[in-house]
Design a protein around this motif. Structure first.
Motif, PDB file in Angstrom:
ATOM      1  N   THR A   1       1.554 -12.533   0.688  1.00  0.00           N
ATOM      2  CA  THR A   1       1.156 -11.149   0.410  1.00  0.00           C
ATOM      3  C   THR A   1       0.252 -11.076  -0.815  1.00  0.00           C
ATOM      4  N   THR A   2       0.245 -12.106  -1.632  1.00  0.00           N
ATOM      5  CA  THR A   2      -0.646 -12.132  -2.795  1.00  0.00           C
ATOM      6  C   THR A   2      -1.981 -12.802  -2.474  1.00  0.00           C
ATOM      7  N   ILE A   3      -2.059 -13.496  -1.354  1.00  0.00           N
ATOM      8  CA  ILE A   3      -3.267 -14.233  -0.968  1.00  0.00           C
ATOM      9  C   ILE A   3      -4.165 -13.380  -0.071  1.00  0.00           C
ATOM     10  N   PHE A   4      -3.551 -12.644   0.843  1.00  0.00           N
ATOM     11  CA  PHE A   4      -4.289 -11.888   1.854  1.00  0.00           C
ATOM     12  C   PHE A   4      -4.407 -10.419   1.484  1.00  0.00           C
ATOM     13  N   ARG A   5      -5.481  -9.805   1.953  1.00  0.00           N
ATOM     14  CA  ARG A   5      -5.592  -8.344   1.897  1.00  0.00           C
ATOM     15  C   ARG A   5      -4.821  -7.809   3.095  1.00  0.00           C
ATOM     16  N   ILE A   6      -3.789  -7.035   2.814  1.00  0.00           N
ATOM     17  CA  ILE A   6      -2.934  -6.500   3.869  1.00  0.00           C
ATOM     18  C   ILE A   6      -2.923  -4.976   3.757  1.00  0.00           C
ATOM     19  N   TYR A   7      -3.247  -4.329   4.867  1.00  0.00           N
ATOM     20  CA  TYR A   7      -3.308  -2.867   4.919  1.00  0.00           C
ATOM     21  C   TYR A   7      -2.248  -2.346   5.887  1.00  0.00           C
ATOM     22  N   ASN A   8      -1.798  -1.120   5.637  1.00  0.00           N
ATOM     23  CA  ASN A   8      -0.770  -0.530   6.492  1.00  0.00           C
ATOM     24  C   ASN A   8      -1.299  -0.213   7.884  1.00  0.00           C
ATOM     25  N   THR A   9      -2.553   0.246   7.962  1.00  0.00           N
ATOM     26  CA  THR A   9      -3.145   0.609   9.258  1.00  0.00           C
ATOM     27  C   THR A   9      -4.574   0.097   9.329  1.00  0.00           C
ATOM     28  N   LEU A  10      -5.109   0.018  10.521  1.00  0.00           N
ATOM     29  CA  LEU A  10      -6.486  -0.404  10.728  1.00  0.00           C
ATOM     30  C   LEU A  10      -7.462   0.566  10.051  1.00  0.00           C
ATOM     31  N   ASP A  11      -7.138   1.838  10.075  1.00  0.00           N
ATOM     32  CA  ASP A  11      -8.023   2.846   9.484  1.00  0.00           C
ATOM     33  C   ASP A  11      -8.172   2.683   7.968  1.00  0.00           C
ATOM     34  N   GLU A  12      -7.207   2.031   7.315  1.00  0.00           N
ATOM     35  CA  GLU A  12      -7.258   1.820   5.869  1.00  0.00           C
ATOM     36  C   GLU A  12      -8.179   0.668   5.465  1.00  0.00           C
ATOM     37  N   VAL A  13      -8.535  -0.202   6.428  1.00  0.00           N
ATOM     38  CA  VAL A  13      -9.316  -1.389   6.113  1.00  0.00           C
ATOM     39  C   VAL A  13     -10.770  -0.964   5.827  1.00  0.00           C
ATOM     40  N   PRO A  14     -11.289  -1.296   4.636  1.00  0.00           N
ATOM     41  CA  PRO A  14     -12.684  -0.944   4.331  1.00  0.00           C
ATOM     42  C   PRO A  14     -13.651  -1.598   5.317  1.00  0.00           C
ATOM     43  N   GLY A  15     -14.659  -0.861   5.733  1.00  0.00           N
ATOM     44  CA  GLY A  15     -15.673  -1.400   6.641  1.00  0.00           C
ATOM     45  C   GLY A  15     -15.281  -1.414   8.102  1.00  0.00           C
ATOM     46  N   SER A  16     -14.082  -0.913   8.391  1.00  0.00           N
ATOM     47  CA  SER A  16     -13.661  -0.906   9.800  1.00  0.00           C
ATOM     48  C   SER A  16     -13.665   0.500  10.348  1.00  0.00           C
TER      49      SER A  16
ATOM     50  N   CYS B   1      -3.669  -6.153   9.102  1.00  0.00           N
ATOM     51  CA  CYS B   1      -3.147  -4.792   9.057  1.00  0.00           C
ATOM     52  C   CYS B   1      -2.000  -4.621  10.028  1.00  0.00           C
ATOM     53  N   SER B   2      -1.234  -3.582   9.782  1.00  0.00           N
ATOM     54  CA  SER B   2      -0.164  -3.125  10.677  1.00  0.00           C
ATOM     55  C   SER B   2       0.917  -4.179  10.910  1.00  0.00           C
ATOM     56  N   LEU B   3       1.323  -4.869   9.834  1.00  0.00           N
ATOM     57  CA  LEU B   3       2.380  -5.870   9.969  1.00  0.00           C
ATOM     58  C   LEU B   3       3.724  -5.194  10.219  1.00  0.00           C
ATOM     59  N   GLN B   4       4.432  -5.673  11.235  1.00  0.00           N
ATOM     60  CA  GLN B   4       5.791  -5.206  11.465  1.00  0.00           C
ATOM     61  C   GLN B   4       6.661  -5.732  10.325  1.00  0.00           C
TER      62      GLN B   4
END
Length: 109
Positions: A94-109, A78-81
Protein backbone atom coordinates in the motif's frame (compact mmCIF):
# COMPACT_ATOMS: atom_id res chain seq x y z
CA UNK A 1 -9.69 -15.21 -14.04
CA UNK A 2 -11.10 -12.96 -16.70
CA UNK A 3 -9.48 -9.79 -18.04
CA UNK A 4 -11.38 -6.93 -19.66
CA UNK A 5 -9.70 -3.92 -21.25
CA UNK A 6 -11.12 -0.49 -21.92
CA UNK A 7 -9.87 3.06 -22.36
CA UNK A 8 -10.82 5.82 -19.97
CA UNK A 9 -9.23 9.16 -20.69
CA UNK A 10 -5.52 8.61 -21.27
CA UNK A 11 -5.48 5.36 -19.31
CA UNK A 12 -5.80 1.74 -20.30
CA UNK A 13 -8.07 0.13 -17.73
CA UNK A 14 -7.55 -3.59 -17.11
CA UNK A 15 -10.36 -5.13 -15.10
CA UNK A 16 -9.54 -8.38 -13.32
CA UNK A 17 -12.40 -10.70 -12.44
CA UNK A 18 -11.87 -13.74 -10.24
CA UNK A 19 -8.67 -15.08 -8.70
CA UNK A 20 -5.13 -14.05 -9.65
CA UNK A 21 -2.80 -16.85 -8.64
CA UNK A 22 -0.02 -19.20 -9.78
CA UNK A 23 -2.28 -20.89 -12.30
CA UNK A 24 -3.05 -17.74 -14.31
CA UNK A 25 -0.70 -14.87 -13.43
CA UNK A 26 1.09 -15.35 -16.77
CA UNK A 27 -2.04 -14.23 -18.62
CA UNK A 28 -2.06 -10.88 -16.80
CA UNK A 29 1.70 -10.53 -17.21
CA UNK A 30 1.47 -11.11 -20.97
CA UNK A 31 -1.47 -8.71 -21.22
CA UNK A 32 0.43 -5.92 -19.45
CA UNK A 33 3.67 -6.50 -21.37
CA UNK A 34 1.72 -6.42 -24.65
CA UNK A 35 0.06 -3.15 -23.66
CA UNK A 36 3.46 -1.63 -22.87
CA UNK A 37 4.86 -2.81 -26.20
CA UNK A 38 1.94 -1.09 -27.93
CA UNK A 39 2.90 2.18 -26.24
CA UNK A 40 0.49 2.29 -23.30
CA UNK A 41 2.12 4.29 -20.49
CA UNK A 42 -0.83 4.84 -18.18
CA UNK A 43 -2.42 1.68 -16.84
CA UNK A 44 -5.09 1.30 -14.18
CA UNK A 45 -5.91 -2.10 -12.73
CA UNK A 46 -9.58 -2.21 -11.72
CA UNK A 47 -9.78 -4.75 -8.89
CA UNK A 48 -13.52 -4.53 -8.19
CA UNK A 49 -13.96 -8.12 -9.39
CA UNK A 50 -10.65 -9.45 -8.03
CA UNK A 51 -11.41 -11.64 -5.04
CA UNK A 52 -7.94 -13.14 -4.38
CA UNK A 53 -4.33 -12.37 -5.28
CA UNK A 54 -1.36 -14.63 -4.55
CA UNK A 55 2.31 -13.68 -4.32
CA UNK A 56 2.63 -14.51 -8.03
CA UNK A 57 0.00 -11.90 -8.80
CA UNK A 58 1.72 -9.36 -6.57
CA UNK A 59 4.96 -9.93 -8.51
CA UNK A 60 3.14 -9.13 -11.78
CA UNK A 61 1.96 -5.82 -10.31
CA UNK A 62 5.52 -5.01 -9.19
CA UNK A 63 6.93 -5.86 -12.62
CA UNK A 64 4.38 -3.62 -14.32
CA UNK A 65 5.06 -0.76 -11.92
CA UNK A 66 8.82 -0.92 -12.59
CA UNK A 67 8.40 -1.05 -16.36
CA UNK A 68 5.89 1.81 -16.40
CA UNK A 69 8.08 3.98 -14.17
CA UNK A 70 10.96 3.36 -16.60
CA UNK A 71 8.94 5.00 -19.40
CA UNK A 72 7.70 7.77 -17.08
CA UNK A 73 4.13 6.48 -17.12
CA UNK A 74 1.59 5.99 -14.37
CA UNK A 75 0.33 2.76 -12.81
CA UNK A 76 -2.55 2.64 -10.37
CA UNK A 77 -4.91 0.19 -8.73
CA UNK A 78 -8.50 0.87 -7.79
CA UNK A 79 -11.54 -0.67 -6.16
CA UNK A 80 -9.71 -3.23 -4.01
CA UNK A 81 -12.01 -5.52 -2.07
CA UNK A 82 -11.26 -5.62 1.67
CA UNK A 83 -9.59 -9.04 1.58
CA UNK A 84 -7.35 -8.03 -1.35
CA UNK A 85 -6.50 -4.71 0.32
CA UNK A 86 -5.48 -6.68 3.41
CA UNK A 87 -3.06 -8.76 1.32
CA UNK A 88 -1.55 -5.55 -0.08
CA UNK A 89 -1.24 -4.13 3.44
CA UNK A 90 0.45 -7.27 4.82
CA UNK A 91 2.89 -7.27 1.89
CA UNK A 92 3.63 -3.57 2.43
CA UNK A 93 2.38 -2.76 -1.07
CA UNK A 94 0.00 0.00 0.00
CA UNK A 95 3.03 2.28 0.32
CA UNK A 96 4.44 1.29 -3.10
CA UNK A 97 1.34 1.54 -5.30
CA UNK A 98 -1.11 4.33 -5.97
CA UNK A 99 -4.39 2.86 -4.78
CA UNK A 100 -7.73 4.61 -5.28
CA UNK A 101 -11.15 3.73 -3.90
CA UNK A 102 -12.88 4.00 -7.29
CA UNK A 103 -11.93 4.25 -10.95
CA UNK A 104 -13.39 7.77 -11.09
CA UNK A 105 -10.83 8.93 -8.48
CA UNK A 106 -7.84 7.93 -10.64
CA UNK A 107 -6.27 11.03 -12.25
CA UNK A 108 -6.32 10.94 -16.05
CA UNK A 109 -8.99 8.27 -16.23
Amino acid sequence: MELKESKKGISLVVEIIGRLDTSNYGELENNLLSALEKGEKNIVIDCAGLNYVSSSGLRVFLMALKKIKAVEGHFALCSLQDNVREIFEIAGFTTIFRIYNTLDEVPGS
